[in-house]
Structures are given as structure tokens and as C-alpha cells.
Scaffold this motif. Structure first.
Motif, PDB file in Angstrom:
ATOM      1  N   GLN A   1       0.819  -1.196   0.000  1.00 34.47           N
ATOM      2  CA  GLN A   1       0.000   0.000   0.000  1.00 34.47           C
ATOM      3  C   GLN A   1       0.868   1.269   0.000  1.00 34.47           C
ATOM      4  N   ASN A   2       0.442   2.228  -0.774  1.00 35.47           N
ATOM      5  CA  ASN A   2       1.088   3.547  -0.794  1.00 35.47           C
ATOM      6  C   ASN A   2       0.060   4.547  -1.298  1.00 35.47           C
ATOM      7  N   SER A   3      -0.744   5.089  -0.386  1.00 38.62           N
ATOM      8  CA  SER A   3      -1.832   5.966  -0.782  1.00 38.62           C
ATOM      9  C   SER A   3      -1.939   7.143   0.171  1.00 38.62           C
ATOM     10  N   ASN A   4      -2.625   8.176  -0.293  1.00 40.51           N
ATOM     11  CA  ASN A   4      -2.771   9.397   0.499  1.00 40.51           C
ATOM     12  C   ASN A   4      -4.104  10.051   0.165  1.00 40.51           C
ATOM     13  N   THR A   5      -4.771  10.588   1.193  1.00 41.48           N
ATOM     14  CA  THR A   5      -5.999  11.360   1.017  1.00 41.48           C
ATOM     15  C   THR A   5      -5.832  12.691   1.722  1.00 41.48           C
ATOM     16  N   GLN A   6      -6.147  13.770   1.020  1.00 36.72           N
ATOM     17  CA  GLN A   6      -6.067  15.103   1.597  1.00 36.72           C
ATOM     18  C   GLN A   6      -7.398  15.812   1.407  1.00 36.72           C
ATOM     19  N   THR A   7      -7.825  16.553   2.429  1.00 34.65           N
ATOM     20  CA  THR A   7      -9.064  17.321   2.342  1.00 34.65           C
ATOM     21  C   THR A   7      -8.815  18.755   2.790  1.00 34.65           C
ATOM     22  N   THR A   8      -9.587  19.644   2.216  1.00 34.23           N
ATOM     23  CA  THR A   8      -9.626  21.049   2.630  1.00 34.23           C
ATOM     24  C   THR A   8     -11.079  21.450   2.774  1.00 34.23           C
ATOM     25  N   ASP A   9     -11.421  22.101   3.877  1.00 35.45           N
ATOM     26  CA  ASP A   9     -12.777  22.578   4.084  1.00 35.45           C
ATOM     27  C   ASP A   9     -12.726  24.025   4.575  1.00 35.45           C
TER      28      ASP A   9
ATOM     29  N   SER B   1      -3.353   7.116  -5.240  1.00 30.50           N
ATOM     30  CA  SER B   1      -3.065   5.703  -4.973  1.00 30.50           C
ATOM     31  C   SER B   1      -1.923   5.234  -5.853  1.00 30.50           C
ATOM     32  N   ASN B   2      -0.884   4.745  -5.193  1.00 27.52           N
ATOM     33  CA  ASN B   2       0.228   4.067  -5.867  1.00 27.52           C
ATOM     34  C   ASN B   2       0.389   2.666  -5.287  1.00 27.52           C
ATOM     35  N   ASP B   3      -0.755   2.028  -5.003  1.00 27.76           N
ATOM     36  CA  ASP B   3      -0.760   0.682  -4.440  1.00 27.76           C
ATOM     37  C   ASP B   3      -0.385  -0.333  -5.517  1.00 27.76           C
ATOM     38  N   SER B   4       0.212  -1.411  -5.057  1.00 31.29           N
ATOM     39  CA  SER B   4       0.464  -2.520  -5.982  1.00 31.29           C
ATOM     40  C   SER B   4      -0.815  -3.333  -6.148  1.00 31.29           C
ATOM     41  N   GLY B   5      -0.820  -4.224  -7.133  1.00 31.18           N
ATOM     42  CA  GLY B   5      -1.904  -5.176  -7.252  1.00 31.18           C
ATOM     43  C   GLY B   5      -1.837  -6.207  -6.139  1.00 31.18           C
ATOM     44  N   TYR B   6      -2.898  -7.024  -6.012  1.00 30.23           N
ATOM     45  CA  TYR B   6      -2.939  -8.068  -4.991  1.00 30.23           C
ATOM     46  C   TYR B   6      -2.385  -9.370  -5.575  1.00 30.23           C
ATOM     47  N   ALA B   7      -1.451  -9.961  -4.831  1.00 27.97           N
ATOM     48  CA  ALA B   7      -0.844 -11.214  -5.266  1.00 27.97           C
ATOM     49  C   ALA B   7      -1.287 -12.359  -4.366  1.00 27.97           C
ATOM     50  N   PHE B   8      -1.509 -13.546  -4.959  1.00 27.45           N
ATOM     51  CA  PHE B   8      -1.801 -14.742  -4.164  1.00 27.45           C
ATOM     52  C   PHE B   8      -0.590 -15.068  -3.299  1.00 27.45           C
ATOM     53  N   TYR B   9      -0.860 -15.385  -1.995  1.00 25.88           N
ATOM     54  CA  TYR B   9       0.250 -15.676  -1.093  1.00 25.88           C
ATOM     55  C   TYR B   9      -0.139 -16.779  -0.110  1.00 25.88           C
ATOM     56  N   GLY B  10      -0.499 -17.944  -0.656  1.00 25.55           N
ATOM     57  CA  GLY B  10      -0.749 -19.111   0.182  1.00 25.55           C
ATOM     58  C   GLY B  10      -2.176 -19.205   0.676  1.00 25.55           C
ATOM     59  N   ASN B  11      -2.474 -20.372   1.279  1.00 20.24           N
ATOM     60  CA  ASN B  11      -3.805 -20.651   1.806  1.00 20.24           C
ATOM     61  C   ASN B  11      -3.729 -21.005   3.275  1.00 20.24           C
TER      62      ASN B  11
ATOM     63  N   GLY C   1       1.693  -5.062 -10.926  1.00 26.08           N
ATOM     64  CA  GLY C   1       1.757  -3.675 -11.359  1.00 26.08           C
ATOM     65  C   GLY C   1       1.485  -2.729 -10.206  1.00 26.08           C
ATOM     66  N   VAL C   2       1.834  -1.460 -10.398  1.00 25.08           N
ATOM     67  CA  VAL C   2       1.618  -0.421  -9.390  1.00 25.08           C
ATOM     68  C   VAL C   2       0.684   0.632  -9.967  1.00 25.08           C
ATOM     69  N   ALA C   3      -0.371   0.949  -9.232  1.00 24.40           N
ATOM     70  CA  ALA C   3      -1.357   1.927  -9.694  1.00 24.40           C
ATOM     71  C   ALA C   3      -0.751   3.324  -9.706  1.00 24.40           C
ATOM     72  N   ASN C   4      -1.274   4.143 -10.579  1.00 23.10           N
ATOM     73  CA  ASN C   4      -0.895   5.558 -10.625  1.00 23.10           C
ATOM     74  C   ASN C   4      -2.177   6.355 -10.829  1.00 23.10           C
ATOM     75  N   VAL C   5      -2.975   6.436  -9.765  1.00 26.78           N
ATOM     76  CA  VAL C   5      -4.307   7.025  -9.841  1.00 26.78           C
ATOM     77  C   VAL C   5      -4.386   8.228  -8.904  1.00 26.78           C
ATOM     78  N   LYS C   6      -4.887   9.314  -9.431  1.00 25.19           N
ATOM     79  CA  LYS C   6      -5.126  10.507  -8.619  1.00 25.19           C
ATOM     80  C   LYS C   6      -6.490  11.054  -8.994  1.00 25.19           C
ATOM     81  N   SER C   7      -7.363  11.198  -8.006  1.00 23.78           N
ATOM     82  CA  SER C   7      -8.715  11.687  -8.267  1.00 23.78           C
ATOM     83  C   SER C   7      -9.030  12.864  -7.352  1.00 23.78           C
ATOM     84  N   LYS C   8      -9.869  13.759  -7.852  1.00 21.50           N
ATOM     85  CA  LYS C   8     -10.254  14.947  -7.101  1.00 21.50           C
ATOM     86  C   LYS C   8     -11.753  15.156  -7.189  1.00 21.50           C
ATOM     87  N   ASN C   9     -12.318  15.739  -6.134  1.00 21.17           N
ATOM     88  CA  ASN C   9     -13.682  16.241  -6.233  1.00 21.17           C
ATOM     89  C   ASN C   9     -13.827  17.491  -5.381  1.00 21.17           C
TER      90      ASN C   9
END
Length: 807
Positions: free
Chosen positions: A422-430, A461-471, A508-516
Motif C-alpha cells: 500500500q502507498n496511498s494518500n488522502t487530503q481534504t480542505t474545508d 493511490s500508488n498501491d500494488s496489485g494483490y498477489a496470491f500468497y498461500g492458503n 503492477g503499481v497503480a498511478n491514480v489521482k482523483s479529485k472532487n
């Protein structure tokens, strides 16, 4: 004879000196000439003080001649300082002191005197954005006070919320990006605690209980005043933090308990200038805790500075900040299959060894969080004031997150582990600008708030994908056979950072940035038609500007939404009993979400139309026997349309178009029947159902985020008031829930988590500066579980010891 004469002359001089001491007396009302009970009056730079009685009257005796400053303070009202002169031992009488309602810049001054019903403090300037009494407010809310938390030796936010009627934990804080401080069920809908002091304040970890002044759980859709970004259809959770107060003081506290829990916290308050116009307060805490399972830990540190500066009687500023750092192993949930029946239909068949964590102390998440707030209050006139607020939040997630999912492929209740970096960040301004008035039009009193609000949220979000890691199997078995490959594999999967990093290299590693952006204007008015009859009306206009993924212009959209609310309230017995009814609206501008199985390729952003919720509610509230008995009883009915829900056929997808109905009753009682005894009790019943959906899996079924149908809580605390046991006290209580669905789909059937009742007890001794307490949680060592399409074991019996020194 000479000695006797000397004694007589000394006695006469002393008596004359004593008789020359004067007194201060007067009465205190609000702007509507209503007497105020329990107002604190303190003579500055002294220990002399008192509180007003039921008629708003007070008297301070034996005041020596001199010039003084009288400090008048009451929660929810502006603090006043009044110059007083005592000469020739006369009584200084102040006919009428008027306190003007305003925001809570300075906490009330604590003086000698009994404050009744310590578990209920319903005077607040946040719930209605107006300083209304509970009996004047058509909306229902629960308040969890710091006195209640102290009596229970509460060490975490989740335990604090057990005191709120109708609130049940669904999902503990995982530390994963976007999860926030856990999920709770409230009036049939999931909610997160995302408000701090009435303003958005985010966190990706557990909220630290050491900085809580009180928690306000506001019931029902509340978008008219608070918007959609941080509220839910069931209500919202507002955390009120500790703030500066008039005077010098503080405390040091140490708590130690079972499973390696240790917490040291400090609270320091002081004036920073000779004129006592600037007050500073600092709260800080460091805590470490291990798990009751074979692996798992959490450690956290926070520092919370706050400042209040009164420039003059009209203008004041305040600042609040909280900087926290937490590291933890994420709690491992057993995710049940949403599209196929789990082999086991209940916990007995599952054979779950809940002492196993299925993780490692090497695989951790870090959650740095910052919240800041600056406020300016300006008194425009005796009837109008201006409030300007700037709030900013930032929260991040860095590290390893994993979960266990039952695909139903390998048999033997086998759950497959998936892990991500995981490597993500959320910022807000009010930014808010409020104008608050208390005025009369003719003979009709109006209490009105008009505000404009700008809210911005940026998610990266710069999270990696989810990998299978055992049962794993619930009883403790393990294997390396990948359910997505045809061959039987025996690959080892060590729970170490090196082993995980090697597997994640192929992801893979995500490279997503969204705003509202949300631009809002709102107005709400409480109109007193008569002293006993009042009506409330409000409306909000929201303009959404959602940029979505900045790399994808196709997911941008704008939308305008209105949100009304109405209420009526009648007090057949003024200030003692009120009957109320309300209509409230909520909506959600659903942010774009990543959907799609990450194992099948890159995830994509999906956008939605707003959801809408409408509530009808009625009930009554009481404040009887001089504030010794407070009760709220209400019935509500909520209907939601165009609701976005998780697709039962795929945990990686969301769908829209559902209709949900949720109705129920809530009862809350706070009582102080005799001096030293405080009681809090609550009960709620909720009936929720998905009544319209194109998905037959959930149609006519109880939604999973609705939680249990029945919830109840009770806590009684008694402190001896005199004799050899003076200062010694006992506490006893319980909280519980009926059974609830972990899974409830047409194709899977039902997996029901059993009901539970958890008993807690405490013993304490306190004097002026010291408090020593022992608290036993889950005294009967109940094995119980919570979940939301998941199964999560809860804490077994645990003992805590606390020592607090006040100065």
C-alpha cells in the motif's frame, strides 16, 4: 487580666475584619431571558467560585475588599469577564448577566459544586450549528462524555462508541488506504467517524481516546447541515477534542493492561500572556499493544496542540492540530464467499481457532495522519456573530495489507491469502463561513445559521496489485496451492517482507489521482412560535465538481443537489418534556471507485449518480428532577433510493439502483437518582430490508451493513460521598447484540454470527489530585465475533490499571 484583654481585643478585631468581607450575587440568563442552571462563576486568580441554581441565581460569600474580575463560563456560550469592586464589606449585586450563545472556544471553568448527571452533556453548538439545548432540538443524538470514558477506563475509540445507542462495530480499522477509522452500523447503514469538531477530519487508523472531550453521534440523514462527504444515511459521528480553558492545569496518566498494553498520556493547559487572553493546551499520548492472537501489534503516538486567543470582547481566534503516527499489523478478516455457499454454515462447523492471526509482525502498515483547524469568531452585534473556519486533513497508508478469502475451490473451508503493498494518500480542505443570529421578528424568536462551504478531497493511490500468497484453514492448516492454476502446488509462502516483496515484483503499481470539489450553501432556522412551540426548517444547495481520475477526462461530471429538512417541537412542560417530529434528507455524491479484479488486469474507475435518503421520525425527550433524569425515545423510518452496493457476485464491483427501507426505535436513559450514582442505558431495534433491486441475490433481505436487529448497553458508576469510603467507587455494566448476518445472499444462504453479552466492571479511588482505577473488560470471557461479510474475533477478558495525577 492583661492576657484576657489582649485576647478580647484580638477577637473583636478579627470579627470586625471578617464582618467587613463582602459578597457577590446576581443572576444569569441567555439572550431569551431564560435562566441558566449550572453556569460556572469564578473570581479570577482565586479559588473562590460557585454555580447558578435552577433560577439562574448565584452568590459568592466572604469576598475581601478589592478589585476583581468575575469569569462567567458555560458550555456552548461565550465566556464573559466582568470587573467587580468590593468595598467596605458591602454586597455587590449584578441584576442580570446575559450569556450569548456561541461556539465552544473555551471549555467551562470547573469550580466547587455538584454537576448532576455526568454521563449526559447535551448542550452543544455542533449538532445544529446552533447552540441549542437537547430539548429544543428536533434531531436525536447521543453524547458520550469524558466523565463516562474516565469511569470506564476507556483506552480506544471502539470501546467508547459502545456507549452510543444503536451503534455496532462492523469492521475495525485496518489501516488500509480509504478504510478510515473503521466502519459502524447506525440505523441500518454503515458510517465512519470522519468529523472532528464539526468539520471533516480524516484518519486511516484508530482515533486516540486520550484527546476526546466527548463524542456526538448524530442520528439520521444529516446532509442539510453537514453535506454528503462525511455523513451516512444512518447519521454521523463527530469527535469533539479537548480545547484550552480558563486557568492553569493538566494531568499525567499511565494505563497498563493485558496483552502488552501500555499508554502514557499528558494534558497541559496554561495562559501565555499576563492579561490571560491567550490560552494554550497540549495533549499527547504514546501507546503500545500486542494482540491476544499469536501475532499482531499496534503502536501509536500523537501530539495535539490547541490555542485560543481572545483579542477583545468581540473578536477571538482558535487553533487546533493533531499530528499522529501509528504502525500496526492489519487485522485479518475471514472473508466469506459472496457468490457460493461456504462449506460451513456456522462457527461451530467452521472450527475457527481464533487465537491464530494468520499474519506476521514483519508485515505492517504505517498511518501518519494530520488534522488542522483555524477558526475566527467575530461578534457583529448582540444578535449576530460571524464564524470563519479553515480545516485541512492529510492521511496516508504505507506498508503491507493482506486479507483471506474463501473461493470455495480447494475445499475444507480453505481461505486464500492475497497481499498488496500500500502507498496511498488522502487530503481534504474545508472552508466554512457561518453567520449565526438570535433575534426577534415581532414577537417570534429566530435562531438562524446561514453558511457557505467549500470542500475538496484529493486521493492518490500508488498501491500494488494483490498477489496470491498461500492458503490457510480456520483451524490452522496451510498450503501453497494456487486456486487459479490447474496444477497442485506446494510452493512455500513465508510471512516475511523478503518473501512478500519477491512475489509482489510481478504486480503492477497503480498511478491514480482523483479529485472532487463541493460548493455548498445552507440555511437553517429555529422559530419559536411560542415559548413552548417551535419549528425548524433548513435547506442546502450542493454543486458537485467531480474530476475523477485526473488521467481520464471521461469520468468527470458535475451535479447540483438540494437537501431539505423540517422539524416541529412542543414542550408541554417547559424545559422538562418535549415532543418532536422531523423530516431529514441525506444524499451521497459517490466518489469514483476502482473496480475489477486486479488479478485479471488493471482496475478501472467507475462513477455513480447520487444516492438519496429521506427520514421521518417522532418521539419525546425529558429533563426531569433538576437534570437527574434525561431520556430520549424515538421511532424513525428511512427510505433510500438509488443506493450503491457491493455486487454480491463479485467483491471487486459496485452496482447502483437498489432501494432500502430501515425503521426502528431507540431508547436512551441517563440518570443520577442519588448523589454519586450515575447510570447510562440504551436499547435499539432496527428492521432493514432491500425492497427494490435488479439483483435477486439481495432482494427482500436484510443488508449486511445493517448490523444486528437489537443492541443494548448499560453502565452504572457509584462513588461514595462521605465516611471512610469517601472517594472509593465501583462501576458495572454490559453491552450486547442479537445475532447478525455475516452473509445473506440468495445463492450463498445465511452465515449468522451469534448473539453476545459482554460484562465489564471497574473499581477506583480518587482524591483531589489522584485517581487509581482497575477495569476488567469482558469479565466473563465471552467468545464473540463481529463482521460485515467477514468473521472477526473480538478481545477476550482483559484487565487494565490506570493511575492519573492532576495538577
Amino acid at each position: 487580666m492583661k492576657n484576657q484583654l489582649t485576647f478580647i481585643l484580638f477577637f473583636i478585631a478579627t470579627s470586625l475584619s471578617f464582618s467587613q468581607n463582602g459578597s457577590i450575587k446576581g443572576s444569569i440568563t441567555d439572550n431569551a431571558q431564560t435562566p441558566l442552571l449550572g453556569v460556572n462563576i469564578l473570581i479570577g486568580h482565586s479559588t473562590q467560585g460557585t454555580q447558578t441554581n435552577e433560577k439562574g441565581q448565584f452568590e459568592i460569600l466572604n469576598v475581601a475588599d478589592g478589585n476583581y474580575t468575575l469569569i462567567v463560563s458555560y458550555i456552548g456560550f461565550k465566556t464573559r469577564e466582568i470587573p467587580i469592586n468590593i468595598s467596605n464589606g458591602k454586597t455587590q449585586e449584578i441584576p442580570s448577566i446575559i450569556l450569548y450563545e456561541g461556539n465552544e472556544i473555551l471549555r467551562e471553568v470547573i469550580v466547587e459544586g455538584e454537576r448532576r448527571n455526568k454521563f449526559s452533556r447535551k448542550k452543544t453548538a455542533y449538532v445544529a450549528k446552533l447552540p441549542l439545548k437537547d430539548l429544543e432540538n428536533t434531531q436525536v443524538y447521543s453524547t458520550i462524555t469524558s466523565d463516562l470514558l474516565t469511569s470506564q477506563v476507556v483506552t480506544n475509540f471502539e470501546d467508547a462508541l459502545k456507549n452510543a445507542v444503536g451503534v455496532e462495530k462492523l469492521w475495525t480499522s485496518t489501516g488500509r488506504g480509504g478504510d478510515g477509522a473503521g466502519y459502524y452500523s447506525l440505523r441500518g447503514f454503515s458510517v465512519q467517524p470522519q468529523l472532528v469538531n464539526g468539520i471533516p477530519g480524516l484518519t486511516n487508523g484508530t482515533i486516540n481516546a486520550a484527546n476526546i472531550e466527548r463524542i456526538e453521534v448524530i442520528k439520521g440523514p444529516s446532509a442539510t447541515l453537514f453535506g454528503s462527504a462525511v455523513t451516512s444515511y444512518g447519521g454521523l459521528i463527530n469527535v469533539v477534542t479537548k480545547k484550552p480553558y480558563v486557568g492553569f492545569g493538566g494531568e499525567l496518566s499511565f494505563t497498563s493492561g493485558t496483552y502488552g498494553f501500555n499508554q502514557i498520556s499528558g494534558d497541559f493547559n496554561t495562559s501565555l500572556d499576563k492579561e490571560n487572553n491567550i490560552y494554550f493546551r497540549l495533549n499527547t499520548s504514546y501507546a503500545t499493544e500486542q494482540s491476544f492472537q499469536d501475532a499482531g501489534f499496534r503502536k501509536s503516538f500523537f501530539v495535539a496542540p490547541s490555542l485560543s486567543y481572545r483579542v477583545n470582547n468581540r473578536l477571538s481566534f482558535s487553533f487546533y492540530g493533531e499530528i499522529s503516527q501509528a504502525e500496526q499489523t492489519n487485522p485479518m478478516f475471514l472473508f466469506l464467499n459472496r457468490s457460493a455457499p461456504t462449506q460451513s454454515a456456522n462457527l461451530d462447523e467452521l472450527a475457527y481457532n481464533n487465537k491464530l492471526s494468520f499474519t506476521s509482525n514483519e508485515l505492517t502498515l504505517q498511518n501518519p495522519t494530520q488534522n488542522y483547524r483555524i477558526e475566527m469568531d467575530y461578534k457583529l452585534s448582540d444578535t449576530w456573530q460571524s464564524q470563519t473556519i479553515l480545516s485541512k486533513s492529510s492521511t496516508s497508508t504505507k506498508g503491507y495489507y493482506s486479507y483471506l478469502f474463501d473461493f470455495g475451490v480447494l475445499g475444507n473451508d480453505t481461505f486464500s491469502r492475497f497481499i498488496s503493498k500500500q502507498n496511498s494518500n488522502t487530503q481534504t480542505t474545508d472552508i466554512q463561513q457561518n453567520f449565526i443570529g438570535d433575534f426577534k421578528l415581532g414577537t417570534l424568536r429566530n435562531r438562524l445559521v446561514f453558511g457557505i462551504d467549500y470542500f475538496n478531497s484529493t486521493m492518490t493511490s500508488n498501491d500494488s496489485g494483490y498477489a496470491f500468497y498461500g492458503n490457510i484453514t480456520p483451524e490452522g492448516g496451510s498450503s501453497g496451492d494456487n486456486p487459479f492454476t490447474p496444477d497442485v502446488e506446494t510452493t512455500p509462502y513465508p510471512l516475511s517482507t523478503s518473501g512478500v516483496d519477491a512475489v509482489l515484483e510481478s504486480q503492477g503499481v497503480a498511478n491514480v489521482k482523483s479529485k472532487n470539489h463541493i460548493y455548498s450553501a445552507y440555511v437553517s432556522d429555529v422559530l419559536n412560535i411560542t415559548p413552548s412551540l417551535s419549528a425548524m426548517a433548513g435547506i442546502r444547495l450542493d454543486i458537485f465538481d467531480n474530476e475523477g481520475d485526473l488521467a481520464n477526462v471521461d469520468d468527470d461530471y458535475d451535479q447540483t443537489t438540494f437537501s431539505p429538512k423540517f422539524g416541529i417541537l412542543y414542550q408541554p412542560i417547559l424545559d422538562k418534556l418535549s415532543l418532536f417530529a422531523n423530516y431529514q434528507n441525506g444524499f451521497t455524491n459517490v466518489a469514483p471507485e476502482l473496480v475489477g479484479d486486479p488479478n485479471s488486469g488493471p482496475q478501472t474507475l467507475k462513477t455513480f449518480d447520487p444516492e438519496q435518503a429521506n427520514q421521518l421520525e417522532f418521539g419525546f425527550k425529558t429533563n426531569l428532577f433538576s437534570n437527574r433524569f434525561n431520556a430520549t425515545v424515538s421511532y424513525y423510518d428511512i427510505k433510500v433510493t438509488d443506493r450503491v452496493i457491493t455486487d454480491p457476485s463479485s467483491p471487486f464491483n459496485k452496482i447502483q439502483g437498489g432501494e432500502v427501507k430501515s425503521s426502528g426505535i431507540e431508547i436512551e436513559i441517563n440518570a443520577n437518582p442519588v448523589k454519586g450514582l450515575n447510570i447510562r442505558a440504551g436499547y435499539s431495534n432496527n428492521d432493514s430490508e432491500t425492497t427494490k433491486s435488479d439483483n435477486a441475490e439481495i432482494l427482500n433481505r436484510r443488508p449486511l451493513d445493517a448490523g444486528p436487529e437489537n443492541l443494548y448497553n448499560f453502565w452504572a458508576n457509584y462513588e461514595f460521598q462521605e465516611g471512610k469510603l469517601d472517594g472509593f467507587g465501583l462501576g458495572l455494566g454490559f453491552n450486547g447484540a442479537s445475532e447478525r448476518f455475516a452473509i445473506n445472499f440468495a445463492s450463498t444462504g445465511e452465515f449468522i454470527l451469534p448473539s453476545y453479552t459482554v460484562v465489564n466492571a471497574s473499581v477506583f479511588y480518587q482524591v483531589d489530585k489522584y485517581r487509581i482505577a482497575l477495569k476488567l473488560n469482558n469479565a466473563l470471557n465471552e467468545e464473540y465475533y463481529k463482521g460485515w461479510t467477514t468473521i472477526t474475533p473480538q478481545m477476550p477478558r482483559a484487565l487494565y490499571a490506570n493511575f492519573t495525577y492532576k495538577f
